[in-house]
Scaffold this motif. Structure first.
Motif, PDB file in Angstrom:
ATOM      1  N   LEU A  18      32.831  18.739  76.155  1.00 31.58           N
ATOM      2  CA  LEU A  18      32.242  17.964  77.249  1.00 31.58           C
ATOM      3  C   LEU A  18      31.890  18.862  78.427  1.00 31.58           C
ATOM      4  O   LEU A  18      30.800  18.767  79.008  1.00 31.58           O
ATOM      5  CB  LEU A  18      33.220  16.881  77.708  1.00 31.58           C
ATOM      6  CG  LEU A  18      33.295  15.599  76.886  1.00 31.58           C
ATOM      7  CD1 LEU A  18      34.455  14.749  77.367  1.00 31.58           C
ATOM      8  CD2 LEU A  18      31.985  14.817  76.995  1.00 31.58           C
ATOM      9  N   ASP A  21      28.916  21.051  77.731  1.00 28.82           N
ATOM     10  CA  ASP A  21      27.648  20.323  77.710  1.00 28.82           C
ATOM     11  C   ASP A  21      27.207  19.860  79.094  1.00 28.82           C
ATOM     12  O   ASP A  21      26.008  19.873  79.401  1.00 28.82           O
ATOM     13  CB  ASP A  21      27.757  19.099  76.795  1.00 28.82           C
ATOM     14  CG  ASP A  21      27.805  19.471  75.327  1.00 28.82           C
ATOM     15  OD1 ASP A  21      27.498  20.639  74.997  1.00 28.82           O
ATOM     16  OD2 ASP A  21      28.166  18.595  74.514  1.00 28.82           O
ATOM     17  N   GLY A  22      28.163  19.426  79.925  1.00 29.84           N
ATOM     18  CA  GLY A  22      27.777  18.797  81.189  1.00 29.84           C
ATOM     19  C   GLY A  22      28.497  19.271  82.425  1.00 29.84           C
ATOM     20  O   GLY A  22      28.334  18.665  83.498  1.00 29.84           O
ATOM     21  N   ARG A  25      31.747  17.795  86.012  1.00 34.12           N
ATOM     22  CA  ARG A  25      31.464  16.399  86.346  1.00 34.12           C
ATOM     23  C   ARG A  25      31.513  15.510  85.113  1.00 34.12           C
ATOM     24  O   ARG A  25      31.727  14.289  85.226  1.00 34.12           O
ATOM     25  CB  ARG A  25      30.094  16.287  87.006  1.00 34.12           C
ATOM     26  CG  ARG A  25      30.027  16.892  88.411  1.00 34.12           C
ATOM     27  CD  ARG A  25      28.648  16.668  89.016  1.00 34.12           C
ATOM     28  NE  ARG A  25      28.567  17.223  90.360  1.00 34.12           N
ATOM     29  CZ  ARG A  25      27.487  17.158  91.137  1.00 34.12           C
ATOM     30  NH1 ARG A  25      26.395  16.565  90.672  1.00 34.12           N
ATOM     31  NH2 ARG A  25      27.492  17.686  92.344  1.00 34.12           N
ATOM     32  N   ALA A  26      31.268  16.088  83.967  1.00 36.52           N
ATOM     33  CA  ALA A  26      31.272  15.301  82.727  1.00 36.52           C
ATOM     34  C   ALA A  26      32.688  15.009  82.234  1.00 36.52           C
ATOM     35  O   ALA A  26      32.867  14.200  81.323  1.00 36.52           O
ATOM     36  CB  ALA A  26      30.498  16.038  81.638  1.00 36.52           C
ATOM     37  N   LEU A  27      33.688  15.670  82.830  1.00 31.23           N
ATOM     38  CA  LEU A  27      35.063  15.544  82.347  1.00 31.23           C
ATOM     39  C   LEU A  27      35.747  14.328  82.955  1.00 31.23           C
ATOM     40  O   LEU A  27      36.145  14.325  84.114  1.00 31.23           O
ATOM     41  CB  LEU A  27      35.851  16.810  82.686  1.00 31.23           C
ATOM     42  CG  LEU A  27      37.285  16.855  82.144  1.00 31.23           C
ATOM     43  CD1 LEU A  27      37.280  16.911  80.627  1.00 31.23           C
ATOM     44  CD2 LEU A  27      38.040  18.053  82.724  1.00 31.23           C
ATOM     45  N   THR A  28      35.872  13.280  82.159  1.00 33.62           N
ATOM     46  CA  THR A  28      36.636  12.100  82.540  1.00 33.62           C
ATOM     47  C   THR A  28      37.517  11.716  81.357  1.00 33.62           C
ATOM     48  O   THR A  28      37.232  12.079  80.203  1.00 33.62           O
ATOM     49  CB  THR A  28      35.726  10.900  82.889  1.00 33.62           C
ATOM     50  OG1 THR A  28      35.031  10.474  81.698  1.00 33.62           O
ATOM     51  CG2 THR A  28      34.700  11.287  83.959  1.00 33.62           C
ATOM     52  N   ALA A  31      35.490   9.724  78.880  1.00 33.24           N
ATOM     53  CA  ALA A  31      34.540  10.543  78.109  1.00 33.24           C
ATOM     54  C   ALA A  31      35.258  11.343  77.033  1.00 33.24           C
ATOM     55  O   ALA A  31      34.735  11.515  75.922  1.00 33.24           O
ATOM     56  CB  ALA A  31      33.773  11.467  79.047  1.00 33.24           C
ATOM     57  N   ARG A  35      34.485  11.308  73.060  1.00 31.79           N
ATOM     58  CA  ARG A  35      34.110  12.527  72.341  1.00 31.79           C
ATOM     59  C   ARG A  35      35.076  12.819  71.202  1.00 31.79           C
ATOM     60  O   ARG A  35      34.680  13.339  70.154  1.00 31.79           O
ATOM     61  CB  ARG A  35      34.078  13.703  73.329  1.00 31.79           C
ATOM     62  CG  ARG A  35      33.452  14.978  72.802  1.00 31.79           C
ATOM     63  CD  ARG A  35      31.977  14.766  72.448  1.00 31.79           C
ATOM     64  NE  ARG A  35      31.324  16.014  72.128  1.00 31.79           N
ATOM     65  CZ  ARG A  35      30.470  16.643  72.921  1.00 31.79           C
ATOM     66  NH1 ARG A  35      30.151  16.124  74.100  1.00 31.79           N
ATOM     67  NH2 ARG A  35      29.917  17.761  72.540  1.00 31.79           N
TER      68      ARG A  35
END
Length: 209
Positions: A18, A21-22, A25-28, A31, A35
């Motif tokens: 994650l 890829d992003g 900020r994409a780490l939640t 998410a 994944r």
């Protein structure tokens, strides 16, 4: 590995992808659940806070990096207390080739891990409570100092730290810098040869070989 350790490894591997890829900020938690293909709430059950999640990611990165180093017979643990054999020019050439193999792996099949590693380090710049993740890089510096001592470097403590910094810069340049525009394609023999030549030049400069 226990069931809990297996589950955390699966979650942190998903988190690494994650981040690659992003970005951070994409780490939640949600998410990561998606994944990893886990039910909602799984990540927060094992790693309740964002800080705990990031620290677990860094620990997983260090674990997988150590496995890569061991696969190429590069040292992963503190040096033994007894004097180790002195390194000669042929040994340095072999060391350069081994380092190049690992760097090329981190640029190709391990690219996601490299991107995630740098993202975590940048996160720690702005969040002092995460500065402890920097400790995962100290082992490599200890090993570099030992190797340069055995190679006859005049100031192995300082030069060992420089070696790690230079190699890390080489990796970053090929991964995210202008070096990516002109370097050989990662995962190829040409890439490994080019990286080996760069590391060998550095080792010879530091040791006077």
């Amino acid at each position: 590995m226990t069931a809990r350790a297996n589950r955390i490894a699966t979650l942190t591997d998903a988190a690494i992808e994650l981040i690659a890829d992003g970005g951070m900020r994409a780490l939640t938690h949600r998410a990561v659940d998606g994944r990893a293909g886990m039910p909602p709430g799984t990540t927060s059950a094992y790693l309740r806070t964002r800080q705990a999640l990031i620290e677990a990611v860094v620990g997983r990165l260090a674990e997988r990096d150590r496995a890569d180093l061991a696969a190429y017979d590069l040292p992963t643990d503190p040096p033994p207390p007894t004097p180790a054999p002195r390194l000669d020019s042929d040994d340095l050439d072999a060391l350069a080739a081994g380092v190049a193999e690992v760097l090329d792996r981190w640029l190709s099949t391990g690219r996601s891990r490299s991107l995630a590693r740098y993202a975590c380090l940048l996160e720690a710049v702005h969040r002092p409570e995460l500065r402890g993740i920097l400790q995962h890089g100290t082992g490599l510096r200890v090993q570099a100092r030992d190797l340069l001592t055995r190679a006859g470097a005049t100031d192995p403590d300082r030069q060992g730290d420089q070696f790690v910094a230079f190699v890390d810069g080489l990796l970053f340049d090929r991964l995210a810098g202008a070096g990516a525009l002109s370097a050989p394609q990662p995962g190829t023999a040409a890439s490994r040869a080019d990286l080996s030549a760069a590391v060998r030049t550095l080792l010879r400069a530091l040791t006077g070989s």
